[in-house]
Write a protein that holds these residues in place. Sequence first.
Motif, PDB file in Angstrom:
ATOM      1  N   LEU A  33      27.176  69.241  53.898  1.00 16.30           N
ATOM      2  CA  LEU A  33      25.999  69.481  54.719  1.00 16.30           C
ATOM      3  C   LEU A  33      24.833  69.835  53.817  1.00 16.30           C
ATOM      4  CD1 LEU A  33      27.484  71.566  57.661  1.00 16.30           C
ATOM      5  CD2 LEU A  33      26.975  69.134  57.596  1.00 16.30           C
ATOM      6  N   GLY A  34      23.693  69.289  54.143  1.00 13.18           N
ATOM      7  CA  GLY A  34      22.519  69.543  53.320  1.00 13.18           C
ATOM      8  C   GLY A  34      22.297  68.491  52.252  1.00 13.18           C
ATOM      9  N   SER A  35      23.314  67.610  52.034  1.00  8.82           N
ATOM     10  CA  SER A  35      23.127  66.483  51.121  1.00  8.82           C
ATOM     11  C   SER A  35      22.151  65.502  51.768  1.00  8.82           C
ATOM     12  CB  SER A  35      24.451  65.764  50.863  1.00  8.82           C
ATOM     13  OG  SER A  35      25.390  66.588  50.243  1.00  8.82           O
ATOM     14  N   PHE A  36      21.772  64.498  51.032  1.00 10.25           N
ATOM     15  CA  PHE A  36      20.848  63.476  51.521  1.00 10.25           C
ATOM     16  C   PHE A  36      21.458  62.101  51.297  1.00 10.25           C
ATOM     17  CE2 PHE A  36      18.391  67.171  50.466  1.00 10.25           C
ATOM     18  CZ  PHE A  36      17.408  67.236  51.438  1.00 10.25           C
ATOM     19  N   ILE A  37      20.961  61.097  52.042  1.00 10.14           N
ATOM     20  CA  ILE A  37      21.300  59.726  51.714  1.00 10.14           C
ATOM     21  C   ILE A  37      20.008  58.957  51.476  1.00 10.14           C
ATOM     22  CG2 ILE A  37      23.510  59.697  52.938  1.00 10.14           C
ATOM     23  CD1 ILE A  37      22.170  57.993  55.101  1.00 10.14           C
ATOM     24  N   SER A  38      20.087  58.031  50.548  1.00  9.74           N
ATOM     25  CA  SER A  38      18.981  57.133  50.263  1.00  9.74           C
ATOM     26  C   SER A  38      19.288  55.832  50.999  1.00  9.74           C
ATOM     27  CB  SER A  38      18.882  56.897  48.759  1.00  9.74           C
ATOM     28  OG  SER A  38      17.884  55.950  48.480  1.00  9.74           O
ATOM     29  N   ILE A  39      18.466  55.476  51.984  1.00  8.66           N
ATOM     30  CA  ILE A  39      18.799  54.406  52.909  1.00  8.66           C
ATOM     31  C   ILE A  39      17.625  53.450  53.102  1.00  8.66           C
ATOM     32  CG2 ILE A  39      18.153  55.857  54.874  1.00  8.66           C
ATOM     33  CD1 ILE A  39      20.440  54.588  56.418  1.00  8.66           C
ATOM     34  N   ASP A  40      17.950  52.170  53.315  1.00  4.77           N
ATOM     35  CA  ASP A  40      16.946  51.158  53.604  1.00  4.77           C
ATOM     36  C   ASP A  40      16.781  51.067  55.119  1.00  4.77           C
ATOM     37  OD1 ASP A  40      15.223  48.820  52.958  1.00  4.77           O
ATOM     38  OD2 ASP A  40      16.766  47.765  54.101  1.00  4.77           O
ATOM     39  N   ILE A  41      15.578  51.346  55.609  1.00  4.68           N
ATOM     40  CA  ILE A  41      15.270  51.206  57.032  1.00  4.68           C
ATOM     41  C   ILE A  41      14.107  50.230  57.139  1.00  4.68           C
ATOM     42  CG2 ILE A  41      14.521  52.360  59.142  1.00  4.68           C
ATOM     43  CD1 ILE A  41      15.787  54.933  58.073  1.00  4.68           C
ATOM     44  N   SER A  42      14.406  49.040  57.645  1.00  7.60           N
ATOM     45  CA  SER A  42      13.382  48.001  57.827  1.00  7.60           C
ATOM     46  C   SER A  42      12.640  47.680  56.540  1.00  7.60           C
ATOM     47  CB  SER A  42      12.391  48.412  58.911  1.00  7.60           C
ATOM     48  OG  SER A  42      13.054  48.688  60.105  1.00  7.60           O
ATOM     49  N   GLY A  43      13.382  47.607  55.430  1.00 12.03           N
ATOM     50  CA  GLY A  43      12.788  47.251  54.154  1.00 12.03           C
ATOM     51  C   GLY A  43      12.111  48.393  53.420  1.00 12.03           C
ATOM     52  N   LYS A  44      12.181  49.591  53.979  1.00 15.91           N
ATOM     53  CA  LYS A  44      11.568  50.764  53.341  1.00 15.91           C
ATOM     54  C   LYS A  44      12.658  51.750  52.956  1.00 15.91           C
ATOM     55  CE  LYS A  44       8.329  54.510  54.194  1.00 15.91           C
ATOM     56  NZ  LYS A  44       7.606  55.260  55.215  1.00 15.91           N
ATOM     57  N   GLN A  45      12.667  52.185  51.700  1.00 20.24           N
ATOM     58  CA  GLN A  45      13.656  53.155  51.229  1.00 20.24           C
ATOM     59  C   GLN A  45      13.264  54.551  51.699  1.00 20.24           C
ATOM     60  OE1 GLN A  45      16.132  51.619  49.807  1.00 20.24           O
ATOM     61  NE2 GLN A  45      17.399  53.382  49.459  1.00 20.24           N
ATOM     62  N   GLU A  46      14.191  55.243  52.366  1.00 19.01           N
ATOM     63  CA  GLU A  46      13.931  56.581  52.867  1.00 19.01           C
ATOM     64  C   GLU A  46      15.058  57.519  52.453  1.00 19.01           C
ATOM     65  OE1 GLU A  46      12.605  57.077  56.866  1.00 19.01           O
ATOM     66  OE2 GLU A  46      11.795  55.047  56.955  1.00 19.01           O
ATOM     67  N   ILE A  47      14.731  58.790  52.327  1.00 20.05           N
ATOM     68  CA  ILE A  47      15.709  59.832  52.022  1.00 20.05           C
ATOM     69  C   ILE A  47      15.871  60.669  53.294  1.00 20.05           C
ATOM     70  CG2 ILE A  47      16.254  61.833  50.586  1.00 20.05           C
ATOM     71  CD1 ILE A  47      16.071  59.327  48.917  1.00 20.05           C
ATOM     72  N   LEU A  48      17.102  60.719  53.837  1.00 17.36           N
ATOM     73  CA  LEU A  48      17.372  61.465  55.064  1.00 17.36           C
ATOM     74  C   LEU A  48      18.420  62.534  54.803  1.00 17.36           C
ATOM     75  CD1 LEU A  48      17.572  58.479  57.586  1.00 17.36           C
ATOM     76  CD2 LEU A  48      15.601  59.939  57.078  1.00 17.36           C
ATOM     77  N   LYS A  49      18.239  63.688  55.415  1.00 14.80           N
ATOM     78  CA  LYS A  49      19.142  64.818  55.233  1.00 14.80           C
ATOM     79  C   LYS A  49      20.359  64.685  56.148  1.00 14.80           C
ATOM     80  CE  LYS A  49      19.100  69.837  54.948  1.00 14.80           C
ATOM     81  NZ  LYS A  49      18.239  71.027  55.050  1.00 14.80           N
ATOM     82  N   ILE A  50      21.548  64.987  55.598  1.00 13.61           N
ATOM     83  CA  ILE A  50      22.787  65.012  56.369  1.00 13.61           C
ATOM     84  C   ILE A  50      22.919  66.408  56.976  1.00 13.61           C
ATOM     85  CG2 ILE A  50      25.309  64.837  56.274  1.00 13.61           C
ATOM     86  CD1 ILE A  50      24.911  62.990  53.795  1.00 13.61           C
ATOM     87  N   ILE A  51      22.898  66.476  58.323  1.00 14.13           N
ATOM     88  CA  ILE A  51      22.982  67.778  58.996  1.00 14.13           C
ATOM     89  C   ILE A  51      24.303  67.943  59.755  1.00 14.13           C
ATOM     90  CG2 ILE A  51      20.495  68.107  59.116  1.00 14.13           C
ATOM     91  CD1 ILE A  51      20.605  67.194  62.042  1.00 14.13           C
ATOM     92  N   GLY A  52      25.172  66.939  59.678  1.00  8.08           N
ATOM     93  CA  GLY A  52      26.486  67.038  60.306  1.00  8.08           C
ATOM     94  C   GLY A  52      27.403  65.966  59.757  1.00  8.08           C
ATOM     95  N   ILE A  53      28.692  66.287  59.653  1.00  2.00           N
ATOM     96  CA  ILE A  53      29.698  65.329  59.170  1.00  2.00           C
ATOM     97  C   ILE A  53      30.908  65.439  60.090  1.00  2.00           C
ATOM     98  CG2 ILE A  53      31.204  64.615  57.273  1.00  2.00           C
ATOM     99  CD1 ILE A  53      29.245  66.082  55.363  1.00  2.00           C
ATOM    100  N   GLU A  54      31.319  64.311  60.665  1.00  2.00           N
ATOM    101  CA  GLU A  54      32.516  64.263  61.508  1.00  2.00           C
ATOM    102  C   GLU A  54      33.488  63.240  60.927  1.00  2.00           C
ATOM    103  OE1 GLU A  54      33.399  66.096  64.172  1.00  2.00           O
ATOM    104  OE2 GLU A  54      31.549  67.260  64.001  1.00  2.00           O
ATOM    105  N   ARG A  55      34.755  63.616  60.884  1.00  2.00           N
ATOM    106  CA  ARG A  55      35.806  62.736  60.352  1.00  2.00           C
ATOM    107  C   ARG A  55      36.594  62.173  61.518  1.00  2.00           C
ATOM    108  NH1 ARG A  55      41.319  63.182  58.802  1.00  2.00           N
ATOM    109  NH2 ARG A  55      41.757  61.956  56.949  1.00  2.00           N
ATOM    110  N   GLY A  56      36.744  60.855  61.545  1.00  2.00           N
ATOM    111  CA  GLY A  56      37.562  60.196  62.558  1.00  2.00           C
ATOM    112  C   GLY A  56      39.009  60.111  62.105  1.00  2.00           C
TER     113      GLY A  56
END
Length: 108
Positions: A33-56
């Motif tokens: 929790l509190g980590s970030f992911i670097s993700i492509d959204i519609s061709g734009k690189q964004e950094i989003l914070k992980i505020i929850g993790i669920e394991r299936g």
Amino acid sequence: MNAIGTFKIETSFNVTGRGIIAVGQIIEGSSKLGSFISIDISGKQEILKIIGIERGNPDGNNITRYGLLLSIDDSGRIKYIAENKLTEQIVEILDTEQGGNSAGTRYN
């Protein structure tokens, strides 16, 4: 920020009032929790914070999928992602701070 893992996004959905859930597999490394992911959204690189993790539960092929709850403050952006889904992609999981402690849950 230092890369501490990789995550393969397979799909996504919106949880009203919470944020976007990216569903997929942690390929290697760790996440917390509190980590970030670097993700492509519609061709734009964004950094989003992980505020929850669920394991299936593992599926028939013994593959475990995880849901990462991502914090997005812009309601217009949440609506856009919810309607269009995140594209399937492999993203980096980033530590909370430059040079920070990467101790967390390990997945391999």
